[in-house]
Design a protein around this motif. Sequence first.
Motif, PDB file in Angstrom:
ATOM      1  N   PHE A   8      26.618  26.448  58.417  1.00 24.50           N
ATOM      2  CA  PHE A   8      27.245  25.368  59.178  1.00 24.50           C
ATOM      3  C   PHE A   8      26.747  24.023  58.659  1.00 24.50           C
ATOM      4  CE2 PHE A   8      27.271  22.795  63.227  1.00 24.50           C
ATOM      5  CZ  PHE A   8      28.644  22.622  63.255  1.00 24.50           C
ATOM      6  N   PHE A   9      25.432  23.974  58.435  1.00 29.06           N
ATOM      7  CA  PHE A   9      24.821  22.740  57.931  1.00 29.06           C
ATOM      8  C   PHE A   9      25.410  22.343  56.583  1.00 29.06           C
ATOM      9  CE2 PHE A   9      21.432  20.777  55.376  1.00 29.06           C
ATOM     10  CZ  PHE A   9      21.227  19.641  56.125  1.00 29.06           C
ATOM     11  N   ILE A  10      25.458  23.347  55.660  1.00 25.24           N
ATOM     12  CA  ILE A  10      25.961  23.075  54.310  1.00 25.24           C
ATOM     13  C   ILE A  10      27.424  22.626  54.369  1.00 25.24           C
ATOM     14  CG2 ILE A  10      26.515  24.128  52.080  1.00 25.24           C
ATOM     15  CD1 ILE A  10      23.623  23.747  52.325  1.00 25.24           C
TER      16      ILE A  10
ATOM     17  N   LEU B  60      28.905  21.087  56.786  1.00 24.23           N
ATOM     18  CA  LEU B  60      28.959  19.703  57.258  1.00 24.23           C
ATOM     19  C   LEU B  60      28.609  18.741  56.126  1.00 24.23           C
ATOM     20  CD1 LEU B  60      27.347  19.810  60.819  1.00 24.23           C
ATOM     21  CD2 LEU B  60      29.729  19.418  60.225  1.00 24.23           C
ATOM     22  N   VAL B  61      27.593  19.105  55.337  1.00 25.59           N
ATOM     23  CA  VAL B  61      27.161  18.223  54.252  1.00 25.59           C
ATOM     24  C   VAL B  61      28.275  18.070  53.223  1.00 25.59           C
ATOM     25  CG1 VAL B  61      25.567  17.973  52.329  1.00 25.59           C
ATOM     26  CG2 VAL B  61      24.707  18.630  54.569  1.00 25.59           C
ATOM     27  N   VAL B  62      28.926  19.190  52.886  1.00 28.15           N
ATOM     28  CA  VAL B  62      29.950  19.128  51.838  1.00 28.15           C
ATOM     29  C   VAL B  62      31.126  18.266  52.287  1.00 28.15           C
ATOM     30  CG1 VAL B  62      31.641  20.475  50.545  1.00 28.15           C
ATOM     31  CG2 VAL B  62      29.310  21.290  50.756  1.00 28.15           C
ATOM     32  N   SER B  63      31.596  18.491  53.518  1.00 31.21           N
ATOM     33  CA  SER B  63      32.723  17.644  53.931  1.00 31.21           C
ATOM     34  C   SER B  63      32.240  16.215  54.154  1.00 31.21           C
ATOM     35  CB  SER B  63      33.434  18.202  55.161  1.00 31.21           C
ATOM     36  OG  SER B  63      32.507  18.653  56.104  1.00 31.21           O
ATOM     37  N   GLY B  64      30.949  16.073  54.476  1.00 32.28           N
ATOM     38  CA  GLY B  64      30.366  14.734  54.565  1.00 32.28           C
ATOM     39  C   GLY B  64      30.404  14.022  53.237  1.00 32.28           C
ATOM     40  N   ILE B  65      30.172  14.767  52.147  1.00 29.72           N
ATOM     41  CA  ILE B  65      30.208  14.139  50.823  1.00 29.72           C
ATOM     42  C   ILE B  65      31.626  13.654  50.511  1.00 29.72           C
ATOM     43  CG2 ILE B  65      29.992  14.585  48.345  1.00 29.72           C
ATOM     44  CD1 ILE B  65      27.652  16.400  48.982  1.00 29.72           C
ATOM     45  N   ALA B  66      32.622  14.468  50.883  1.00 32.83           N
ATOM     46  CA  ALA B  66      34.007  14.054  50.627  1.00 32.83           C
ATOM     47  C   ALA B  66      34.327  12.772  51.379  1.00 32.83           C
ATOM     48  CB  ALA B  66      34.973  15.159  51.043  1.00 32.83           C
ATOM     49  N   LEU B  67      33.904  12.734  52.650  1.00 33.29           N
ATOM     50  CA  LEU B  67      34.111  11.535  53.453  1.00 33.29           C
ATOM     51  C   LEU B  67      33.327  10.364  52.863  1.00 33.29           C
ATOM     52  CD1 LEU B  67      35.248  10.405  56.144  1.00 33.29           C
ATOM     53  CD2 LEU B  67      33.104  11.085  57.199  1.00 33.29           C
ATOM     54  N   GLY B  68      32.110  10.684  52.425  1.00 35.91           N
ATOM     55  CA  GLY B  68      31.242   9.667  51.833  1.00 35.91           C
ATOM     56  C   GLY B  68      31.838   9.056  50.586  1.00 35.91           C
ATOM     57  N   CYS B  69      32.552   9.888  49.776  1.00 38.73           N
ATOM     58  CA  CYS B  69      33.199   9.356  48.577  1.00 38.73           C
ATOM     59  C   CYS B  69      34.209   8.294  48.960  1.00 38.73           C
ATOM     60  CB  CYS B  69      33.905  10.469  47.816  1.00 38.73           C
ATOM     61  SG  CYS B  69      32.787  11.489  46.877  1.00 38.73           S
ATOM     62  N   LEU B  70      34.952   8.567  50.038  1.00 38.50           N
ATOM     63  CA  LEU B  70      35.930   7.579  50.500  1.00 38.50           C
ATOM     64  C   LEU B  70      35.228   6.301  50.932  1.00 38.50           C
ATOM     65  CD1 LEU B  70      38.578   9.488  52.592  1.00 38.50           C
ATOM     66  CD2 LEU B  70      38.930   8.003  50.629  1.00 38.50           C
TER      67      LEU B  70
END
Lengths: 298, 350
Positions: A7-9, A11-21
């Motif tokens: 679950f943590f990972i 969240l981090v991965v989709s966080g990175i996608a959002l972070g790229c934006l």
Amino acid sequence: MNTEFMFFIQLVVSGIALGCLYALIAVGFVLILKATGIMNFAQGEVIMLSAFICYFLVTTFHVPFLVAVLLTGIIAGLMGIVTERLILRPMLGEPIFSVVMVTIGLSIFLRSMAGILFGHNNLVFPSPFPTEAVKMGGIVVSQTEIWIMLSSLVLAAVFFIFFKYSRMGLAMRGTADHQDVALLMGISVKQVFALIWAVSFITAAASGVFLANVMVINLGLSVVAIGAFPAIVLGGLESIPGAIVGGLAIGIIENLAGGYLDQIIGGGVKDVTPFVVLFLVLMIRPYGLFGKKEIERV
Amino acid sequence: MAIRSKTFSESYHEDIKLFRTIWLKSWIGLFLVVLAVLPLIGDPYIVYLINLSCIATIAALGLNILTGFTGQISLGHAAFFAIGAYATAIISNRFQVPFWVCLPASGVLAACAGIFVGIPCLRLKGLYLAMATMSFGVVVEYVVITWDNVTKGVRGISVPTLSIFGYPLDSNNKIYYFLIVLTALAILSAANLMRTRVGRAFIAIRDRDIAASVMGVNLTQYKVMAFAISSFYAGIAGGLYAYVMEYIHPEHFTFLLSVQYLAMIIIGGLGSVLGSVFGAVFITIIPEFIKAFAQFLTLLFPALQDKYDDGWNIAAFGLLIMLFLIFEPKGLSGIWNRIKTCFKNWPYTY
């Protein structure tokens, strides 16, 4: 592997996608800020307008997606030049407060004009990316997210090369460093300013097109740009690498807070976390991670 | 005996007087008489607009003290306004206390919030301060929406009728006099504040903070004081707003409201008490003019029928901010002063 960790990972991965934006939006802000010292509060409206323009090019005028993106970029660039010429140049030498307010006025104007022209409905962009998600060892990533990450990487590389090796990029860096010296070296500072606004608006257009793919298109898109402020401050206002790192960090933090705290406090934590981070950064380390620490001696 | 050609002063005391000439006094007297008679003869809608202008004036005065006089940009003024409004609504609903407890309590609560924001913001300037206050505004909006069992969240909260010593002010015409008196008080105290040491210190901080601190102005103390006074004004205005509207909702206190207050003091004139009044009245009534203009346009071009909505107001308001900043940075009070000087010096233009 246990599910907690997965679950943590996730969240981090989709966080990175959002972070790229966020990083992409933040770079748009930082470009103008670094070269001209102006914080452009209308950036979000440019993002929103580009999303609308791209949408109408694809649906109403049946332009192929890639061409539509290119056209949107060109239109946004022209808008940048016009904005600089009409609104910001008369404000040269005015106090920073007035300049900030002018861009806020512009943002209000653009947003309500967009409301009048395009209406308040939610539009769904016909995404060119396949909808089925990719599974990698239990983590689900949508193809749009992968494309966002890849394109952000490419754009970051292009910027890096442009500023490092091209003649114009060097002129821009010189202007950002010291306007008077740049002028003495034969750089046309006016031209550089106009170009910086164009480049920044093109970046905004790129983030607008990506946002259109992950969210519904409506006037609310412009608020997403305000969500990038924390990223800029965290990165240290005038640093492009800082904006990228800050954007990624804010994206991940926001997603983690949404994933874990939402169950405890109730909905909406995701939207406010970046601002809490912003407030904390300003309190503890106002110059951010990569910013210059200005020392005032009395 | 020398003939007085213009207004001039023979002593410092005379120089800092609030009402310097007999003409000014009589004009203000006349203005007050007009204001007093207006609800008896005027349209109720005009009275309602004046009520809103009064509230806006108080809030704009507060922001002008912080931004115009002390030079600290605030993009979160709506947050203090919201705190005042919600404090009034919640206190008067839960404890059934009269307004003279409620209203000051709202002001003080907002002032406490101002101090809470002001202290950490001491280190920040310019853009950073703008962003910090803006994020405070976002956080307050979030709290108001989420803290459901106190603020009733997105359902909004209704406010009991304002009553003064048992006499209910249940219509716009009745609450009007109350608002006019409070607004006059707010204007007088702001104008007086600027003549004292505190006001001078604020202006010194705005003009050059380091020099001010060398001259013996305690920066920490005065900046926090500016935040507190400014948010006290906003809190009082918020409380009055709650009483006038009788129902408040988180939608009323968005970022746009903060921008609206900034627009008032910019269009009115930064660092000018009179300017805050001008700006507040101007921004409050400008939608009416746009509406009238839109109706006029539909007469000319019937195709434009039903095209008018709130969006045009907001667009015009964004455009006004830009135009004023580019062409008339001193605002309405600058124009006012120019016209006044022109009349005073007539027939010599200089």
